[in-house]
Write an enzyme that holds these catalytic residues in place. Structure first.
Site, mmCIF file in Angstrom:
data_model
loop_
_atom_site.group_PDB
_atom_site.id
_atom_site.type_symbol
_atom_site.label_atom_id
_atom_site.label_comp_id
_atom_site.label_asym_id
_atom_site.label_seq_id
_atom_site.Cartn_x
_atom_site.Cartn_y
_atom_site.Cartn_z
ATOM 1 N N TYR A 127 0.796 -2.184 7.225
ATOM 2 C CA TYR A 127 -0.021 -2.703 6.125
ATOM 3 C C TYR A 127 0.861 -3.088 4.935
ATOM 4 C CZ TYR A 127 -3.344 -2.481 2.196
ATOM 5 O OH TYR A 127 -4.073 -2.755 1.065
ATOM 6 N N SER A 156 -1.718 -5.793 -2.524
ATOM 7 C CA SER A 156 -1.867 -4.372 -2.812
ATOM 8 C C SER A 156 -0.608 -3.880 -3.508
ATOM 9 C CB SER A 156 -2.069 -3.578 -1.510
ATOM 10 O OG SER A 156 -1.917 -2.185 -1.728
#
Length: 257
Positions: free
Chosen positions: A160, A146
């Site tokens: 995350y 990401s």
């Protein structure tokens, strides 16, 4: 139908009932692959399974329910793939866990859950997928990272984001270690992406001024890059991080400057 880009390859998709994973199943099948789809959700939530099997053949689609943070379940998944298909040529790893809290509010359990779901799952899948690939001469692993793992910072994403940052370094180390076995390891690095249904709800101006492309992305725009990396077309590519963000990071830097 699609091209023969993944013809006769056996591809594992983890997180197969998420946004990217669910779209990747027919996308890869249309490109000639046989697909082992795995998700923590039960098969009853895979509404497209019967239709896809009718369209592409029962012997080209296997669904396995499994928790990719559990080593024994990862091993069982690989055993099921070996028994059903006889080999594994590619792995597209999409599993993650996020806990949207400020660091000051994030419990140790929240942190460890996010790291385990995002990073440990990648370690286990890479380890055992590579072991199965080695038996039949190699293959390709594609992890999904990401932009929040590095260039783009968003509050309430500590576990995350840290997990994705570490996943990228894990990808590089795995590329170095598995090269001798004929296994390439890369990562796609998506920015914002949404399903068509979500975009219809959010409206046409969603993300209009946030990316250079002037819109959000769609799952198969991520999957197309993954398919390339899984294919023989990318035979000279390993240890690479492929941004697929519509220029979101560049736009953000420009505005910040």
């Amino acid at each position: 139908m699609g091209s023969s880009q993944l013809q006769d390859k056996v591809i594992l998709i983890t997180g197969a009932l998420g946004k990217a994973g669910r779209a990747a199943i027919p996308f890869f099948l249309e490109r000639g692959a046989s697909v082992a789809a795995c998700d923590i959700k039960p098969a009853s939530e895979f509404a497209d399974q019967e239709q896809l099997q009718k369209l592409h053949g029962n012997n080209r689609l296997l669904y396995v329910e499994g928790d990719m943070t559990d080593e024994k379940q990862v091993q069982s998944l690989m055993d099921a793939i070996k028994q059903y298909f006889g080999r594994l040529d590619g792995c597209y790893h999409n599993v993650y866990v996020s806990r949207s809290k400020l660091i000051s509010e994030l419990s140790l359990d929240d942190w460890e859950t996010a790291i385990r779901g995002t990073l440990t799952s990648a370690f286990l899948v890479c380890k055992y997928a590579a072991k199965l690939m080695k038996e039949t001469g190699g293959g390709s692993i594609v992890n999904t990272s990401s932009i929040m793992g590095g260039a783009f910072v968003r509050p309430r994403s500590a576990g995350y984001s840290a997990g994705k940052a570490a996943l990228e370094q894990l990808t590089r180390v795995a590329a170095a270690e598995f090269a001798r076995d004929g296994i390439r390891v890369n990562a796609v690095v998506p920015g914002d992406f949404k399903t068509v249904e979500t975009i219809e709800r959010l409206g046409p101006n969603y993300m209009k001024d946030t990316t250079l492309i002037g819109r959000t992305g769609f799952p198969n725009e991520i999957n197309a890059v993954a398919a390339f990396l899984l294919s023989d077309e990318a035979s000279y590519v390993t240890g690479s991080m492929y941004p697929v963000d519509g220029g979101l990071v560049i736009q953000n830097r420009h505005e910040s400057g």
